[in-house]
Design a protein around this motif. Structure first.
Motif, PDB file in Angstrom:
ATOM      1  N   ILE A   1     -10.725   0.590  -1.368  1.00 17.02           N
ATOM      2  CA  ILE A   1     -11.543   1.556  -1.895  1.00 17.02           C
ATOM      3  C   ILE A   1     -12.645   0.939  -2.725  1.00 17.02           C
TER       4      ILE A   1
ATOM      5  N   ASP B   1      -7.863  -0.166  -5.289  1.00 15.71           N
ATOM      6  CA  ASP B   1      -6.701   0.256  -4.516  1.00 15.71           C
ATOM      7  C   ASP B   1      -6.880  -0.065  -2.954  1.00 15.71           C
ATOM      8  N   GLN B   2      -5.914  -0.070  -2.494  1.00 17.30           N
ATOM      9  CA  GLN B   2      -6.164  -0.130  -1.059  1.00 17.30           C
ATOM     10  C   GLN B   2      -5.553   0.916  -0.336  1.00 17.30           C
ATOM     11  N   ALA B   3      -6.078   1.833   0.760  1.00 16.08           N
ATOM     12  CA  ALA B   3      -5.905   2.700   1.454  1.00 16.08           C
ATOM     13  C   ALA B   3      -5.269   2.401   2.878  1.00 16.08           C
TER      14      ALA B   3
ATOM     15  N   ASP C   1       3.570   0.867  -3.083  1.00 17.53           N
ATOM     16  CA  ASP C   1       2.887   1.822  -2.056  1.00 17.53           C
ATOM     17  C   ASP C   1       3.089   3.322  -2.714  1.00 17.53           C
TER      18      ASP C   1
ATOM     19  N   GLY D   1     -14.286   3.877   1.835  1.00 16.97           N
ATOM     20  CA  GLY D   1     -12.900   2.703   2.222  1.00 16.97           C
ATOM     21  C   GLY D   1     -13.872   1.705   3.057  1.00 16.97           C
TER      22      GLY D   1
ATOM     23  N   ILE E   1      -8.364  12.519   0.725  1.00 15.72           N
ATOM     24  CA  ILE E   1      -7.172  12.384   0.277  1.00 15.72           C
ATOM     25  C   ILE E   1      -6.738  13.601  -0.434  1.00 15.72           C
TER      26      ILE E   1
ATOM     27  N   PRO F   1      -6.524   7.766  -6.937  1.00 12.60           N
ATOM     28  CA  PRO F   1      -7.301   6.614  -6.342  1.00 12.60           C
ATOM     29  C   PRO F   1      -8.156   6.203  -6.859  1.00 12.60           C
TER      30      PRO F   1
ATOM     31  N   ARG G   1      -1.413   0.099  -4.651  1.00  7.04           N
ATOM     32  CA  ARG G   1      -1.736  -0.397  -6.014  1.00  7.04           C
ATOM     33  C   ARG G   1      -1.022  -1.815  -6.336  1.00  7.04           C
TER      34      ARG G   1
ATOM     35  N   ASN H   1      -0.830   5.443   2.949  1.00  8.17           N
ATOM     36  CA  ASN H   1      -0.518   5.161   1.658  1.00  8.17           C
ATOM     37  C   ASN H   1      -1.600   4.434   0.895  1.00  8.17           C
ATOM     38  N   ILE H   2      -1.466   4.535  -0.343  1.00  8.28           N
ATOM     39  CA  ILE H   2      -2.400   3.845  -1.431  1.00  8.28           C
ATOM     40  C   ILE H   2      -1.504   2.841  -1.954  1.00  8.28           C
TER      41      ILE H   2
END
Length: 122
Positions: A98, A86-88, A44, A118, A73, A82, A28, A25-26
């Motif tokens: 990211i 953001d966090q993946a 998420d 990442g 992705i 993305p 935000r 998931n990403i």
């Protein structure tokens, strides 16, 4: 109108990521309310992704570190694009922040695949 070539490339990327990728998931984080303050709200977004190690010739220690990963992705069905910040989160439980994103959008309409850089510790 999108170019049929890029639509086919997008479908191919989706098929390969579905076959070889993993669920993730990403995350935000929305900024806090400017009046009341508080913490940001994390949301998420589910994705399919493939984490890949950078080739050693690209690792320079500052722009690309040895622990960085390229995250491919799928753009099909993705609710957001993305972006940096953001966090993946991969299925393995490793959180990547990211720090660079490339939508691979050659015609200005079709996002073929997102390739993001990442980093585990920004």
């Amino acid at each position: 109108m999108s170019n049929p070539l890029y639509t086919r490339l997008q479908a191919t990327a989706k098929r390969l990521i579905e076959k070889y990728g993993q669920a993730g998931n990403i995350r935000r984080i929305a900024p806090p309310d400017p009046v009341t303050g508080g913490d940001g709200t994390p949301t998420d977004y589910p994705v399919k992704l493939v984490p890949m190690t950078y080739d050693q010739r690209y690792v320079d220690g500052s722009n690309v570190r040895a622990s960085d990963r390229q995250l491919y992705i799928s753009s099909v069905g993705l609710a957001i694009k993305p972006t940096v910040g953001d966090q993946a989160v991969t299925a393995d439980g490793v959180t990547y922040h990211i720090i660079a994103a490339d939508p691979n959008n050659y015609d200005g309409i079709t996002d073929v695949v997102f390739i993001v850089q990442g980093r585990t510790n920004p």
